[in-house]
Design a protein around this motif. Structure first.
Motif, short mmCIF file in Angstrom:
data_model
loop_
_atom_site.label_atom_id
_atom_site.label_comp_id
_atom_site.label_asym_id
_atom_site.label_seq_id
_atom_site.Cartn_x
_atom_site.Cartn_y
_atom_site.Cartn_z
N ALA A 1 -16.98 6.28 -22.60
CA ALA A 1 -18.26 4.67 -23.66
C ALA A 1 -19.04 5.31 -22.90
N GLN A 2 -20.07 5.96 -21.84
CA GLN A 2 -21.19 6.32 -21.66
C GLN A 2 -22.35 6.29 -23.10
N LEU A 3 -21.18 7.61 -23.97
CA LEU A 3 -22.15 8.20 -24.87
C LEU A 3 -22.37 7.24 -25.79
N ARG A 4 -21.55 6.08 -26.00
CA ARG A 4 -20.96 5.11 -27.00
C ARG A 4 -22.29 3.83 -26.56
N HIS A 5 -22.02 3.49 -24.81
CA HIS A 5 -23.28 3.01 -24.64
C HIS A 5 -24.60 3.57 -24.74
N LYS A 6 -25.05 4.87 -24.79
CA LYS A 6 -25.90 5.46 -25.04
C LYS A 6 -26.35 5.52 -26.23
N ARG A 7 -25.34 5.73 -27.04
CA ARG A 7 -25.43 5.49 -28.42
C ARG A 7 -26.41 4.15 -29.30
N GLU A 8 -25.34 2.99 -28.86
CA GLU A 8 -25.59 1.44 -28.51
C GLU A 8 -27.06 1.11 -28.82
N CYS A 9 -27.51 2.07 -27.21
CA CYS A 9 -29.30 1.39 -26.82
C CYS A 9 -29.90 2.49 -27.57
N GLU A 10 -29.35 3.17 -27.79
CA GLU A 10 -30.30 4.44 -29.24
C GLU A 10 -30.63 4.02 -29.97
N LYS A 11 -29.35 3.11 -30.21
CA LYS A 11 -29.40 2.51 -31.95
C LYS A 11 -30.61 1.10 -31.84
N ARG A 12 -30.30 0.17 -30.95
CA ARG A 12 -31.14 -0.91 -30.44
C ARG A 12 -32.86 -0.20 -30.31
N GLU A 13 -32.49 0.51 -29.80
CA GLU A 13 -34.22 0.86 -29.58
C GLU A 13 -34.48 1.29 -30.89
N ARG A 14 -33.49 2.57 -31.71
CA ARG A 14 -34.41 2.80 -32.57
C ARG A 14 -34.58 1.30 -34.20
N ASP A 15 -33.66 -0.05 -33.90
CA ASP A 15 -33.81 -0.86 -34.48
C ASP A 15 -35.50 -1.51 -33.95
N ALA A 16 -35.43 -1.74 -32.78
CA ALA A 16 -36.09 -2.52 -32.88
C ALA A 16 -37.36 -1.62 -32.48
N GLY A 17 -37.35 -0.40 -32.91
CA GLY A 17 -38.98 0.14 -32.72
C GLY A 17 -39.03 -0.25 -34.58
N ARG A 18 -38.16 0.23 -35.65
CA ARG A 18 -38.14 0.24 -36.77
C ARG A 18 -39.10 -1.57 -36.85
N ARG A 19 -38.23 -2.51 -36.08
CA ARG A 19 -38.54 -3.68 -36.44
C ARG A 19 -40.43 -3.51 -35.57
N ARG A 20 -40.12 -3.40 -35.01
CA ARG A 20 -41.45 -2.98 -34.52
C ARG A 20 -43.34 -2.60 -35.43
N ALA A 21 -41.80 -1.38 -35.67
CA ALA A 21 -42.81 -0.64 -37.41
C ALA A 21 -43.17 -1.66 -38.24
#
Length: 293
Positions: free
Chosen positions: A140-160
């Motif tokens: 669950a921690q790994l899934r949460h971490k991956r989801e957070c990283e994915k959200r951060e990447r998506d947010a980073g791509r959107r910001r970029a």
């Protein structure tokens, strides 16, 4: 005859029936008993002799009885000799107590082993459950971490992407402003150029470019197209009209009246630049004519 009877009586005196209790040399539990048929044998022998002396040869019933007793006691003696000694009641009770104690101890041992096995099984199940819970927690921690990283990447791509779009918008606005300013300066300087008498250095000539050229190498057809064909000015003129208006200014015969104001050090470069602009405009006109056919 009486004398013979007395002699027989004295020869075979009557032996009273007796029983003696003796211990065997092996100290067994059996008792040595003098069987009763042995006493009868003495009596029967005496009676048989008496009958023989009388001449009576018929078997006596007493003989049959004696033989029967001999057979019975012989069988009993054989059975006693081959059978184990009888156990006394206290010994058998003690043996049964020992057996019960042994089986009780074995049962207790078996129950303890079963209880230990049950506890070990429960401990293994608990350990397995703890491991599974830990694995699920880590997963669950790994899934949460991956989801957070994915959200951060998506947010980073959107910001970029947003930043890139904003940058492109700013660059486009800057370019549009630059084009508008370049066209405005181009038109205003040409108007003032005709009425002015100041020297025309290479850098002071209003070239039809967005960015003023440093030398003749910067004067290219693409640079001319970027300013002359820009949709930000002269919306009421076609491409041919724009080329025609530019040729009226940059044709070598028309520009010759201004060449005398160019200093000698810049004259060659100015003449070369004017020739490049005229050739590019002629090429663009030919291209537009071919497109119209």
């Amino acid at each position: 005859m009486m004398h013979m009877q007395q002699s027989h009586s004295s020869a075979y005196p009557e032996r009273p029936y007796s029983r003696s209790h003796k211990r065997s040399q092996s100290s067994s539990a059996y008792e040595t008993i003098e069987v009763p048929w042995k006493q009868v044998a003495y009596a029967f022998t005496w009676a048989a002799e008496e009958q023989f002396m009388k001449g009576n040869r018929r078997p006596l019933k007493t003989e049959e009885w004696v033989r029967e007793q001999q057979h019975i006691y012989t069988s009993q003696e054989t059975f006693r000799a081959t059978s184990p000694p009888p156990r006394s009641t206290p010994y058998r009770t003690e043996e049964w107590d020992d057996i019960r104690n042994i089986y009780g101890m074995e049962a207790d041992l078996w129950m303890r082993q079963e209880e230990q096995a049950r506890r070990l099984t429960e401990e293994r199940e608990k350990a397995r459950a703890r491991i599974q819970d830990e694995v699920r927690r880590i997963d669950a921690q790994l899934r949460h971490k991956r989801e957070c990283e994915k959200r951060e990447r998506d947010a980073g791509r959107r910001r970029a992407h947003a930043e890139q779009q904003e940058k492109e918008r700013r660059d486009r606005a800057k370019l549009e402003k630059l084009i508008i300013n370049a066209w405005t300066n181009y038109e205003s300087r040409w108007k003032s150029l005709v009425s002015s008498t100041e020297p025309l250095e290479f850098k002071k000539i209003p070239w039809p470019l967005i960015i003023p050229p440093r030398n003749t190498n910067d004067i290219t057809r693409d640079a001319l197209v970027a300013l002359i064909f820009s949709p930000l000015h002269s919306q009421d003129q076609s491409r041919k009209d724009r080329i025609r208006s530019a040729l009226l200014r940059w044709h070598p015969d028309r520009f010759r009246r201004l060449i005398g104001r160019v200093p000698l050090k810049d004259r060659e470069a100015v003449e070369e630049g004017v020739g490049i602009v005229a050739r590019c405009l002629n090429e663009l006109m030919e291209k537009e004519k071919r497109k119209a056919l």
